[in-house]
Design a protein around this motif. Sequence first.
Motif, short mmCIF file in Angstrom:
data_model
loop_
_atom_site.label_atom_id
_atom_site.label_comp_id
_atom_site.label_asym_id
_atom_site.label_seq_id
_atom_site.Cartn_x
_atom_site.Cartn_y
_atom_site.Cartn_z
N VAL A 169 0.86 -1.18 0.00
CA VAL A 169 0.00 0.00 0.00
C VAL A 169 0.90 1.23 0.00
CG1 VAL A 169 -1.82 1.27 1.20
CG2 VAL A 169 -1.79 -1.24 1.29
N GLU A 170 0.73 2.07 -1.02
CA GLU A 170 1.52 3.29 -1.13
C GLU A 170 0.59 4.48 -0.93
OE1 GLU A 170 3.27 3.01 -4.98
OE2 GLU A 170 4.66 1.40 -4.40
N ILE A 171 0.85 5.26 0.11
CA ILE A 171 -0.02 6.39 0.48
C ILE A 171 0.75 7.69 0.28
CG2 ILE A 171 -1.42 7.42 2.30
CD1 ILE A 171 -1.18 4.57 3.69
N SER A 172 0.20 8.57 -0.52
CA SER A 172 0.76 9.91 -0.71
C SER A 172 -0.09 10.92 0.07
CB SER A 172 0.77 10.29 -2.19
OG SER A 172 1.52 9.36 -2.95
N ILE A 173 0.56 11.92 0.63
CA ILE A 173 -0.17 13.00 1.29
C ILE A 173 -0.20 14.17 0.32
CG2 ILE A 173 -0.16 14.70 3.14
CD1 ILE A 173 1.23 11.21 3.66
N ILE A 174 -1.39 14.48 -0.18
CA ILE A 174 -1.58 15.58 -1.14
C ILE A 174 -2.70 16.46 -0.58
CG2 ILE A 174 -2.07 16.22 -3.52
CD1 ILE A 174 -1.26 13.41 -4.38
N GLU A 175 -2.32 17.59 -0.02
CA GLU A 175 -3.29 18.42 0.67
C GLU A 175 -4.15 19.24 -0.27
OE1 GLU A 175 -1.37 20.68 3.73
OE2 GLU A 175 -0.85 18.89 4.90
N GLU A 176 -3.64 19.63 -1.42
CA GLU A 176 -4.40 20.45 -2.36
C GLU A 176 -5.40 19.60 -3.14
OE1 GLU A 176 -5.00 23.45 -3.03
OE2 GLU A 176 -3.50 24.53 -1.83
N GLU A 177 -6.66 20.01 -3.13
CA GLU A 177 -7.70 19.25 -3.82
C GLU A 177 -7.43 19.13 -5.31
OE1 GLU A 177 -11.56 20.95 -2.92
OE2 GLU A 177 -11.89 19.36 -1.44
N GLN A 178 -7.01 20.23 -5.95
CA GLN A 178 -6.78 20.20 -7.39
C GLN A 178 -5.68 19.20 -7.74
OE1 GLN A 178 -8.63 21.90 -9.71
NE2 GLN A 178 -7.54 20.66 -11.19
N SER A 179 -4.65 19.15 -6.92
CA SER A 179 -3.55 18.20 -7.18
C SER A 179 -4.02 16.76 -7.02
CB SER A 179 -2.38 18.49 -6.24
OG SER A 179 -1.87 19.79 -6.45
N ARG A 180 -4.85 16.50 -5.99
CA ARG A 180 -5.38 15.14 -5.82
C ARG A 180 -6.26 14.74 -7.01
NH1 ARG A 180 -6.77 16.94 -0.87
NH2 ARG A 180 -9.00 16.58 -1.18
N TRP A 181 -7.07 15.66 -7.45
CA TRP A 181 -7.97 15.37 -8.57
C TRP A 181 -7.17 15.07 -9.84
CZ3 TRP A 181 -11.95 13.26 -10.21
CH2 TRP A 181 -12.66 13.64 -11.35
N LEU A 182 -6.12 15.84 -10.09
CA LEU A 182 -5.28 15.58 -11.26
C LEU A 182 -4.60 14.22 -11.15
CD1 LEU A 182 -3.66 19.11 -11.81
CD2 LEU A 182 -5.35 17.97 -13.28
N SER A 183 -4.13 13.88 -9.96
CA SER A 183 -3.48 12.58 -9.77
C SER A 183 -4.45 11.44 -10.04
CB SER A 183 -2.93 12.47 -8.34
OG SER A 183 -1.87 13.36 -8.14
N PHE A 184 -5.69 11.59 -9.59
CA PHE A 184 -6.67 10.54 -9.86
C PHE A 184 -6.97 10.46 -11.35
CE2 PHE A 184 -10.90 8.82 -10.50
CZ PHE A 184 -10.84 7.67 -9.73
N GLN A 185 -7.15 11.59 -12.00
CA GLN A 185 -7.45 11.59 -13.44
C GLN A 185 -6.33 10.95 -14.25
OE1 GLN A 185 -8.34 15.93 -13.59
NE2 GLN A 185 -10.19 15.30 -14.69
N ALA A 233 -14.38 19.27 -7.63
CA ALA A 233 -14.56 18.54 -8.89
C ALA A 233 -15.98 18.02 -9.08
CB ALA A 233 -13.57 17.38 -8.97
N ALA A 234 -16.85 18.21 -8.08
CA ALA A 234 -18.21 17.68 -8.17
C ALA A 234 -18.93 18.14 -9.44
CB ALA A 234 -19.01 18.04 -6.93
N LEU A 282 -20.48 26.93 -2.10
CA LEU A 282 -19.20 27.36 -2.65
C LEU A 282 -18.09 26.33 -2.50
CD1 LEU A 282 -19.16 31.07 -1.39
CD2 LEU A 282 -19.71 30.25 -3.69
N LEU A 283 -18.05 25.69 -1.34
CA LEU A 283 -16.97 24.74 -1.06
C LEU A 283 -17.39 23.30 -1.32
CD1 LEU A 283 -14.23 23.91 0.05
CD2 LEU A 283 -15.17 24.08 2.37
N ARG A 284 -18.55 22.94 -0.83
CA ARG A 284 -18.97 21.53 -0.91
C ARG A 284 -19.67 21.19 -2.20
NH1 ARG A 284 -15.64 20.40 3.25
NH2 ARG A 284 -16.19 21.60 5.13
N ASN A 285 -20.00 22.21 -3.02
CA ASN A 285 -20.73 21.97 -4.27
C ASN A 285 -21.97 21.11 -4.04
OD1 ASN A 285 -19.44 23.24 -6.68
ND2 ASN A 285 -17.64 22.18 -5.89
N GLY A 286 -22.66 21.42 -2.95
CA GLY A 286 -23.89 20.71 -2.63
C GLY A 286 -23.70 19.35 -1.99
N GLN A 287 -22.45 18.93 -1.78
CA GLN A 287 -22.18 17.59 -1.26
C GLN A 287 -22.03 17.63 0.27
OE1 GLN A 287 -22.25 14.98 -3.60
NE2 GLN A 287 -22.94 16.75 -4.77
N ALA A 288 -23.03 18.20 0.92
CA ALA A 288 -23.04 18.28 2.38
C ALA A 288 -24.43 18.73 2.82
CB ALA A 288 -21.98 19.26 2.90
#
Length: 575
Positions: free
Chosen positions: A262-278, A291-292, A358-364
């Motif tokens: 299991v390899e775990i990266s710590i990526i605090e910025e949402e945009q960077s995490r989203w790019l990594s997943f894509q 990204a919602a 603004l932050l949750r894009n309705g996901q809360a």
Amino acid sequence: MSLSVAAYSFAASPDKVIRSVFEAADDGFDMVKTQNYYSGWVADAIFETLLNYDYLARPAKLVPNTAEAMPVINKDGKTYTFKLKKNIYFAPDPVFGNKKRELTAEDYVYSIKRLADPENRSPSANFIRGKIVGLDAQVRKAKKTGKFDYDAPVAGLQAMDRYTLRIRLNAPDSNFLYVLAYGALAAVSKEAVDAYGNKIGSHPVGTGPYMLEEYVPRSKVVLVANPNYRGFIWDFKSTGSAWDEQLVREMKGKKMPQVGRVEISIIEEEQSRWLSFQEGRIDFDKLPQLAAPVALDGSSLKPDLAEQGIRLYRTTEPEVTYTIFNMKDPVTGGYSKEKIALRRAIAMSYNTQAEISLLRNGQATKAQMIVPPGVVGHDPSYRSSIAYEPELAARLLDYFGYKKGADGYRTMPDGSPLVLKIRTEANASSRVISEIWKRGLDRIGIRAEFEVGNFADNVKDATGCRLMMWGGAWHADYPEGENFMQLLYGPNAGQGNHGCYQSKAFDKLYRQAVKLPPGKARDRLYVQMNRQMEADTAWSVHVSRTRNWLVRPWVMGFKKHPILLSDWQYLDVNK
């Protein structure tokens, strides 16, 4: 159901790798010393508790883990007897002198004593405070002498033989089995603690399915399968949902764990995490809220993602987000009418709906009470007495003498400066929340300064009640309201009560509640405790988040559990 032990066969393959990501840093993996969510996620894969949770069952259901079966409980409800499974071994480590070290009942006695040891200042010590016969007396003695005597017997905590553990409580406690499934009560070895001392958090040694291979604090964590782990057969029962039915077809009968690394990266910025997943560099992750709009069409994935074979698992977390006020701080603290009015006005200036859009894009959803949905004690009809009302907040401040100066900002009633210092983190989500706070506070004429820190450091400072204001979140350690109410219990100040809130009325209700079994009487006390917290305005309560987990098609067996954090041992990879 309990997990059936596999005939020894090391099924985990080093070629099967899960690439995970955390949105904030851990704080080491000694769960006696921290309540960091991400620390717990890793620690739960390394250490083992007596009990655990059924992977698929909803609502969450306790099952034996290192125990052979659920405990025998005496008729008075105060004595629990556990029989441990034999042939459970700690991961290989030099502290054991190249010999296999078996888990014993004495390891749990030691581990629970270590949690209580005042030298460790455990934020989770309150989970057992006042509960086990004779243990509090040992704690009081340690505070006087400066040293906890681990060799001294505790009447309510006994290893009856190598594999039999007996725990006697001062009073019946319907939540105690949940407590025993919490990571801070997992078994550690005295040899490892003695050898590694304060570095045990970066050198964890447990009996769980994984062990730590590489650790770069605040950057990377790598786990590999523990070759001494006994394994189990994946044999969970479906709840009948289409998701569960697919999991059972994929996984039933497999020897676990299958994943060897299991390899775990710590990526605090949402945009960077989203790019990594894509880019395919993350195997599953919570959809970043930003990204919602581009990933979701209502509650479904948009076609471009679905065509890649990505699956969506949606769940509302058993959690609540909030901002704490430090009740010892000279600006925000205190219990006089003018100090309560200040905190109340501050809380009334925060626009939760702006956060959701603004932050949750309705996901809360807006949190009305401390106990969130999905947790016993939540009242769906409860409505908070604190709403977004900046005009009323401004009038409240006027009434209690917080006057505006020529610059439009208010002073304290004695004329001294009124400046809020709000601790935050260096990521996009925190910046949005800071902006929402600033807009609201500007409307009522209060100046605020936002101090940026690292999440792990902020947790430490909050635990020590050193922050004037700080936004946090609490995810259920066990599915019962007490787990949330203890965050405001006076004796837990400096050990989980991050605002050092002290209320005789709240504490009295809390002590009454913990003596009651689940039911309407206890739930009514939780409602009263909510009202007392609101009357003092110890917290500004915000939201419960909806999580959208995106899962790559080669990941099999995934289902996010409401309490269990570590799930890698239940997964398989087929590329």
